[in-house]
Motif scaffolding. Structure first.
Motif, PDB file in Angstrom:
ATOM      1  N   PHE A 122      32.352 -21.093 -12.408  1.00  0.00           N
ATOM      2  CA  PHE A 122      33.327 -20.812 -13.473  1.00  0.00           C
ATOM      3  C   PHE A 122      33.172 -21.759 -14.664  1.00  0.00           C
ATOM      4  N   ASN A 123      32.476 -22.870 -14.449  1.00  0.00           N
ATOM      5  CA  ASN A 123      32.240 -23.802 -15.559  1.00  0.00           C
ATOM      6  C   ASN A 123      30.997 -23.426 -16.359  1.00  0.00           C
ATOM      7  N   SER A 124      30.258 -22.418 -15.881  1.00  0.00           N
ATOM      8  CA  SER A 124      29.017 -22.040 -16.572  1.00  0.00           C
ATOM      9  C   SER A 124      29.304 -21.061 -17.693  1.00  0.00           C
ATOM     10  N   LYS A 125      28.393 -21.019 -18.651  1.00  0.00           N
ATOM     11  CA  LYS A 125      28.530 -20.051 -19.740  1.00  0.00           C
ATOM     12  C   LYS A 125      28.251 -18.656 -19.200  1.00  0.00           C
ATOM     13  N   LEU A 126      29.101 -17.716 -19.571  1.00  0.00           N
ATOM     14  CA  LEU A 126      28.932 -16.340 -19.105  1.00  0.00           C
ATOM     15  C   LEU A 126      27.573 -15.786 -19.531  1.00  0.00           C
ATOM     16  N   LEU A 127      27.138 -16.132 -20.734  1.00  0.00           N
ATOM     17  CA  LEU A 127      25.848 -15.638 -21.229  1.00  0.00           C
ATOM     18  C   LEU A 127      24.716 -16.021 -20.284  1.00  0.00           C
ATOM     19  N   THR A 147      42.344 -26.359 -16.614  1.00  0.00           N
ATOM     20  CA  THR A 147      42.517 -26.505 -18.062  1.00  0.00           C
ATOM     21  C   THR A 147      41.586 -25.582 -18.841  1.00  0.00           C
ATOM     22  N   ALA A 148      40.868 -24.709 -18.124  1.00  0.00           N
ATOM     23  CA  ALA A 148      39.920 -23.810 -18.796  1.00  0.00           C
ATOM     24  C   ALA A 148      40.663 -22.728 -19.581  1.00  0.00           C
ATOM     25  N   SER A 149      39.958 -22.093 -20.495  1.00  0.00           N
ATOM     26  CA  SER A 149      40.572 -20.992 -21.247  1.00  0.00           C
ATOM     27  C   SER A 149      40.779 -19.805 -20.305  1.00  0.00           C
ATOM     28  N   LYS A 150      41.982 -19.242 -20.353  1.00  0.00           N
ATOM     29  CA  LYS A 150      42.309 -18.111 -19.452  1.00  0.00           C
ATOM     30  C   LYS A 150      41.373 -16.942 -19.697  1.00  0.00           C
ATOM     31  N   LYS A 151      41.078 -16.705 -20.957  1.00  0.00           N
ATOM     32  CA  LYS A 151      40.227 -15.579 -21.327  1.00  0.00           C
ATOM     33  C   LYS A 151      38.843 -15.740 -20.690  1.00  0.00           C
ATOM     34  N   ARG A 152      38.326 -16.962 -20.780  1.00  0.00           N
ATOM     35  CA  ARG A 152      36.993 -17.215 -20.222  1.00  0.00           C
ATOM     36  C   ARG A 152      36.991 -17.071 -18.705  1.00  0.00           C
ATOM     37  N   LEU A 153      38.049 -17.567 -18.071  1.00  0.00           N
ATOM     38  CA  LEU A 153      38.163 -17.438 -16.615  1.00  0.00           C
ATOM     39  C   LEU A 153      38.105 -15.970 -16.210  1.00  0.00           C
ATOM     40  N   LYS A 154      38.898 -15.169 -16.922  1.00  0.00           N
ATOM     41  CA  LYS A 154      38.970 -13.738 -16.571  1.00  0.00           C
ATOM     42  C   LYS A 154      37.636 -13.045 -16.803  1.00  0.00           C
ATOM     43  N   GLN A 155      37.010 -13.329 -17.940  1.00  0.00           N
ATOM     44  CA  GLN A 155      35.733 -12.665 -18.249  1.00  0.00           C
ATOM     45  C   GLN A 155      34.659 -13.040 -17.227  1.00  0.00           C
ATOM     46  N   THR A 156      34.602 -14.318 -16.894  1.00  0.00           N
ATOM     47  CA  THR A 156      33.581 -14.777 -15.931  1.00  0.00           C
ATOM     48  C   THR A 156      33.834 -14.149 -14.566  1.00  0.00           C
ATOM     49  N   PHE A 157      35.098 -14.167 -14.143  1.00  0.00           N
ATOM     50  CA  PHE A 157      35.437 -13.567 -12.848  1.00  0.00           C
ATOM     51  C   PHE A 157      35.065 -12.091 -12.839  1.00  0.00           C
ATOM     52  N   ASP A 158      35.420 -11.398 -13.902  1.00  0.00           N
ATOM     53  CA  ASP A 158      35.173  -9.959 -13.991  1.00  0.00           C
ATOM     54  C   ASP A 158      33.679  -9.665 -13.801  1.00  0.00           C
ATOM     55  N   TYR A 159      32.848 -10.449 -14.459  1.00  0.00           N
ATOM     56  CA  TYR A 159      31.401 -10.210 -14.368  1.00  0.00           C
ATOM     57  C   TYR A 159      30.887 -10.518 -12.959  1.00  0.00           C
ATOM     58  N   MET A 185      28.508  -8.166 -10.497  1.00  0.00           N
ATOM     59  CA  MET A 185      27.532  -8.701  -9.549  1.00  0.00           C
ATOM     60  C   MET A 185      27.958  -8.492  -8.100  1.00  0.00           C
ATOM     61  N   GLY A 186      29.231  -8.100  -7.910  1.00  0.00           N
ATOM     62  CA  GLY A 186      29.697  -7.804  -6.549  1.00  0.00           C
ATOM     63  C   GLY A 186      29.928  -9.019  -5.657  1.00  0.00           C
ATOM     64  N   ILE A 187      30.204 -10.166  -6.265  1.00  0.00           N
ATOM     65  CA  ILE A 187      30.432 -11.383  -5.461  1.00  0.00           C
ATOM     66  C   ILE A 187      31.866 -11.389  -4.944  1.00  0.00           C
ATOM     67  N   PRO A 188      32.048 -11.462  -3.611  1.00  0.00           N
ATOM     68  CA  PRO A 188      33.412 -11.446  -3.054  1.00  0.00           C
ATOM     69  C   PRO A 188      34.153 -12.775  -3.294  1.00  0.00           C
ATOM     70  N   HIS A 189      35.475 -12.719  -3.167  1.00  0.00           N
ATOM     71  CA  HIS A 189      36.311 -13.897  -3.398  1.00  0.00           C
ATOM     72  C   HIS A 189      35.867 -15.114  -2.579  1.00  0.00           C
ATOM     73  N   HIS A 190      35.538 -14.898  -1.307  1.00  0.00           N
ATOM     74  CA  HIS A 190      35.238 -16.060  -0.450  1.00  0.00           C
ATOM     75  C   HIS A 190      33.960 -16.773  -0.899  1.00  0.00           C
ATOM     76  N   MET A 191      33.034 -16.036  -1.517  1.00  0.00           N
ATOM     77  CA  MET A 191      31.820 -16.681  -2.038  1.00  0.00           C
ATOM     78  C   MET A 191      32.126 -17.456  -3.322  1.00  0.00           C
ATOM     79  N   LEU A 192      33.005 -16.905  -4.148  1.00  0.00           N
ATOM     80  CA  LEU A 192      33.388 -17.615  -5.384  1.00  0.00           C
ATOM     81  C   LEU A 192      34.147 -18.900  -5.030  1.00  0.00           C
ATOM     82  N   THR A 193      34.870 -18.853  -3.915  1.00  0.00           N
ATOM     83  CA  THR A 193      35.605 -20.037  -3.460  1.00  0.00           C
ATOM     84  C   THR A 193      34.632 -21.123  -3.011  1.00  0.00           C
ATOM     85  N   ARG A 194      33.495 -20.698  -2.451  1.00  0.00           N
ATOM     86  CA  ARG A 194      32.504 -21.682  -1.999  1.00  0.00           C
ATOM     87  C   ARG A 194      31.757 -22.330  -3.162  1.00  0.00           C
TER      88      ARG A 194
END
Length: 306
Positions: free
Chosen positions: A244-249, A213-225, A230-239
């Motif tokens: 993704f619930n944290s503030k990008l700032l 239910t998160a904002s799509k824009k926020r999801l994309k921006q956080t993922f992008d960063y 930061m170079g974090i691979p997909h499998h680490m983000l999955t762990r």
């Protein structure tokens, strides 16, 4: 909010007979737009106010004011209050509950009991049902077919077991009451735009249902960063999907501070590894002393340079 949309049955136009009844009561101030002015003339409103119902909020909800004025406390309202207490809504929560969902007072008691029986048949426990109803006040306005379709959707779409599907909606019962479009869109974003595999999406959503239910824009921006900077691979983000619930700032400030200190090491194979969980969930003081090995003063001074 997208989960605050009652089902259409609650918004039915009232009949002429009902409209006449509203007006037929003696001494009712007709021109009033606020329910408050009716309290002295309506036992039902008086008792609801006594329970803690906030009439100024109720009247913002379409047709809710008219509904309450047509109900008789002894005949219509009391049985629903007893039903809600039986389901497990705490006495002190009845006011806030009815403020959010006054429509339930106009529902057929048998229909409500059938919906609870359905949830029990799906092996939701009494305390789980109480928690879900309290956290998603519109839940019991939905038909058994709708609830069943919803559970089926999350089970099939995410490939979850029955138990995990139950777990998911117990933690975020809005998934049963909110619109499905934003959820479908977020699942697509995760797969197509962010490039997660189906089994990864399953794990991410199960750990942090809010992603649906998160904002799509926020999801994309956080993922992008996280991924591209930061170079974090997909499998680490999955762990560690709670990132993704944290503030990008917050992610950015902490990452830049670590990079400045030469400590931004997110590879578990390295001795100075920092997990994403440590990066985002620790309070500033602990983050500084234990992770950055620096003082709060150093961190504050650094932030001023950004």
């Amino acid at each position: 909010d997208w989960d605050d949309i009652p089902p259409s049955s609650a918004l039915e136009v009232i009949s002429e007979e009902e409209a006449v009844q509203i007006i037929a009561e003696p001494l009712v101030p007709l021109q009033s737009s606020t329910l408050r002015d009716y309290v002295d003339h309506s036992e039902t409103l008086e008792k609801l106010v006594h329970l803690g119902v906030d009439l100024s909020q109720v009247e913002k909800r379409q047709k809710a004011g008219q509904l309450l004025l047509t109900l008789d406390f002894e005949k219509d309202v009391k049985k629903i209050l007893l039903f809600l207490k039986d389901v497990g809504v705490e006495e002190n929560q009845l006011g806030p509950f009815l403020t959010k969902n006054p429509y339930i007072l106009g529902e057929d008691l048998e229909a409500l009991e059938t919906r609870v029986a359905y949830l029990k048949s799906k092996k939701f426990g009494k305390s789980e049902i109480a928690q879900m109803v309290s956290r998603a006040p519109y839940l019991l306005l939905f038909s058994v077919e709708r609830l069943d379709n919803r559970l089926g959707f999350f089970k099939n779409e995410l490939g979850l077991s029955v138990k995990k599907t139950k777990d998911l909606v117990i933690r975020l019962p809005r998934l049963l009451t909110g619109k499905l479009e934003p959820v479908k869109e977020n699942l697509q974003v995760c797969q197509i735009e962010l490039g997660f595999q189906r089994n990864e999406i399953q794990q991410i959503v199960y750990k942090t249902p809010k992603i649906l239910t998160a904002s799509k824009k926020r999801l994309k921006q956080t993922f992008d960063y996280l991924h591209n900077i930061m170079g974090i691979p997909h499998h680490m983000l999955t762990r560690f999907p709670q990132v993704f619930n944290s503030k990008l700032l917050r992610i950015r400030e902490r990452h830049m501070f670590l990079a400045f200190l030469g400590r931004a090491q997110y590879d578990p194979a390295q001795p100075s590894y920092i997990s994403l969980d440590q990066l985002v969930s620790l309070p500033d003081e602990v983050f500084c002393t234990e992770i950055a090995k620096a003082s709060m003063q150093d961190f504050e001074n650094f932030l001023k340079t950004l």
